[in-house]
Design a protein around this motif. Structure first.
Motif, short mmCIF file in Angstrom:
data_model
loop_
_atom_site.label_atom_id
_atom_site.label_comp_id
_atom_site.label_asym_id
_atom_site.label_seq_id
_atom_site.Cartn_x
_atom_site.Cartn_y
_atom_site.Cartn_z
N ARG A 204 0.82 -1.21 0.00
CA ARG A 204 0.00 0.00 0.00
C ARG A 204 0.86 1.27 0.00
O ARG A 204 0.63 2.20 -0.77
N ARG A 205 1.86 1.32 0.88
CA ARG A 205 2.69 2.52 0.96
C ARG A 205 3.53 2.72 -0.28
O ARG A 205 3.72 3.85 -0.74
N THR A 206 4.03 1.63 -0.83
CA THR A 206 4.80 1.74 -2.07
C THR A 206 3.94 2.26 -3.20
O THR A 206 4.36 3.15 -3.97
N PHE A 273 -3.38 15.53 -1.56
CA PHE A 273 -4.01 15.42 -0.24
C PHE A 273 -5.20 14.46 -0.27
O PHE A 273 -5.43 13.72 0.68
N ALA A 274 -5.96 14.47 -1.38
CA ALA A 274 -7.09 13.55 -1.50
C ALA A 274 -6.61 12.10 -1.54
O ALA A 274 -7.24 11.21 -0.95
N ILE A 275 -5.48 11.86 -2.19
CA ILE A 275 -4.92 10.50 -2.24
C ILE A 275 -4.50 10.05 -0.85
O ILE A 275 -4.79 8.92 -0.42
N PHE A 276 -3.82 10.93 -0.12
CA PHE A 276 -3.39 10.58 1.25
C PHE A 276 -4.60 10.36 2.16
O PHE A 276 -4.60 9.45 3.00
N ALA A 277 -5.63 11.20 1.99
CA ALA A 277 -6.83 11.03 2.82
C ALA A 277 -7.52 9.71 2.52
O ALA A 277 -7.97 8.99 3.43
N ASN A 279 -6.09 7.06 1.38
CA ASN A 279 -5.24 5.99 1.90
C ASN A 279 -5.42 5.81 3.40
O ASN A 279 -5.49 4.68 3.89
N ARG A 280 -5.51 6.93 4.13
CA ARG A 280 -5.73 6.83 5.59
C ARG A 280 -7.07 6.21 5.90
O ARG A 280 -7.20 5.39 6.81
N ARG A 281 -8.10 6.61 5.14
CA ARG A 281 -9.43 6.05 5.36
C ARG A 281 -9.46 4.56 5.05
O ARG A 281 -10.05 3.77 5.77
N GLY A 282 -8.77 4.17 3.96
CA GLY A 282 -8.71 2.76 3.62
C GLY A 282 -7.93 1.96 4.65
O GLY A 282 -8.24 0.80 4.93
N GLY A 283 -6.90 2.59 5.27
CA GLY A 283 -6.12 1.89 6.28
C GLY A 283 -6.91 1.64 7.55
O GLY A 283 -6.76 0.61 8.22
N ARG A 284 -7.82 2.57 7.90
CA ARG A 284 -8.63 2.38 9.09
C ARG A 284 -9.64 1.26 8.88
O ARG A 284 -9.98 0.53 9.79
N GLU A 285 -10.15 1.16 7.63
CA GLU A 285 -11.15 0.12 7.35
C GLU A 285 -10.50 -1.25 7.31
O GLU A 285 -11.10 -2.25 7.63
#
Length: 285
Positions: A204-206, A273-277, A279-285
């Protein structure tokens, strides 16, 4: 210790950025000193989003840039993962050689790539049309038709960039412990299940880093347009970087060009910023 580096960053990056933002609120000709700039407020921004010819050309360039960027990222990321998996397989001979060949394409300057691909796309003597003729397909217009010119530049960009993103994918794959694959096999997971259950989540991070870099690189496209198409045919390849140069330098409309540059910068910041947001939302799920 970081003072000298910070000083260079301030002089060569921050100062031009602030100056560009300041000029975007002024009417200024690039052939005159900064002291001649006349304050016009938001008029430059109103013009580039208006129904005037200035606004129509800007919105066309913005749309072309968005299409070019979206297609480049949509092709580069999956293809880099696929090629990364191919060259990472230790059981496959020649993986290291293939990795070197792929990365070598990224080392070639974009100017040279653009000139070579302009010959590959040539309507009559171009190798691509000759190869298509061998299998009974007629010559394609490639860069000569508005319907295909932008997509042809996307393919050029993918060829030049794919080696770099393949190396990034391989770097991400090396960070995944083999014990996870062994555990997946013990649980009965096949190659496809291991890919979607282990490989993709742990890359995911890559992939996030690759997506951001691919977007930034695509938005900055300039050399192929300037050397091959000049924004044509019929404005189909007129991307923002080329259009900003045309308006700000060739037409000497520095205020309008600065407003376009600031708009491009803001659009890029919002996208990242939308991509990072996401990604964070997907990581929480």
């Amino acid at each position: 210790m970081i003072g000298p580096a910070a000083g260079f960053i301030g002089v060569f990056i921050l100062v031009p950025m602030v100056l560009t933002i300041w000029l975007s609120f002024h009417q200024w000709s690039t052939q005159t000193p900064f002291s001649t700039a006349e304050w016009v407020g938001l008029r430059n921004y109103e013009d580039i989003f208006s129904a005037l010819s200035v606004g129509r050309d800007f919105k066309t360039a913005l749309r072309n840039t968005a299409i070019y960027t979206a297609l480049s990222v949509a092709i580069l990321l999956p293809l880099s993962v696929l090629l990364g998996l191919l060259v990472y397989q230790r059981a496959v001979a020649g993986g290291q050689f293939l990795r070197t060949v792929l990365f070598a394409s990224y080392m070639v300057p974009m100017i040279a790539v653009a000139l070579v691909w302009s010959k590959l796309y040539a309507p009559t003597e171009g190798p691509l049309n000759q190869i298509l003729g061998w299998v009974g397909i007629g010559p394609q217009t490639w860069l000569a038709a508005p319907d295909t010119a932008l997509y042809s530049l996307v393919l050029l960009n993918v060829w030049q960039q794919i080696g770099y993103f393949t190396v990034l994918a391989v770097a991400g794959l090396t960070q995944i412990p083999n014990t996870l694959y062994e555990a997946a096999r013990i649980d009965g997971a096949g190659p496809v299940q291991s890919f979607f259950g282990v490989t993709l989540p742990l890359m995911r991070r890559t992939l996030l880093f690759s997506a951001v870099i691919a977007i930034i690189n695509a938005v900055q496209v300039f050399e192929p347009v300037a050397l091959i198409t000049q924004g044509g045919p019929a404005g189909s390849t007129n991307v923002l970087t080329f259009h900003i140069r045309r308006v700000g330098i060739e037409r000497s409309q520095g205020g309008l060009g600065s407003a376009m540059a600031v708009t491009l910068m803001l659009a890029l910041i919002v996208t990242v910023f939308a991509i990072f947001a996401a990604n964070r939302r997907g990581g929480r799920e």
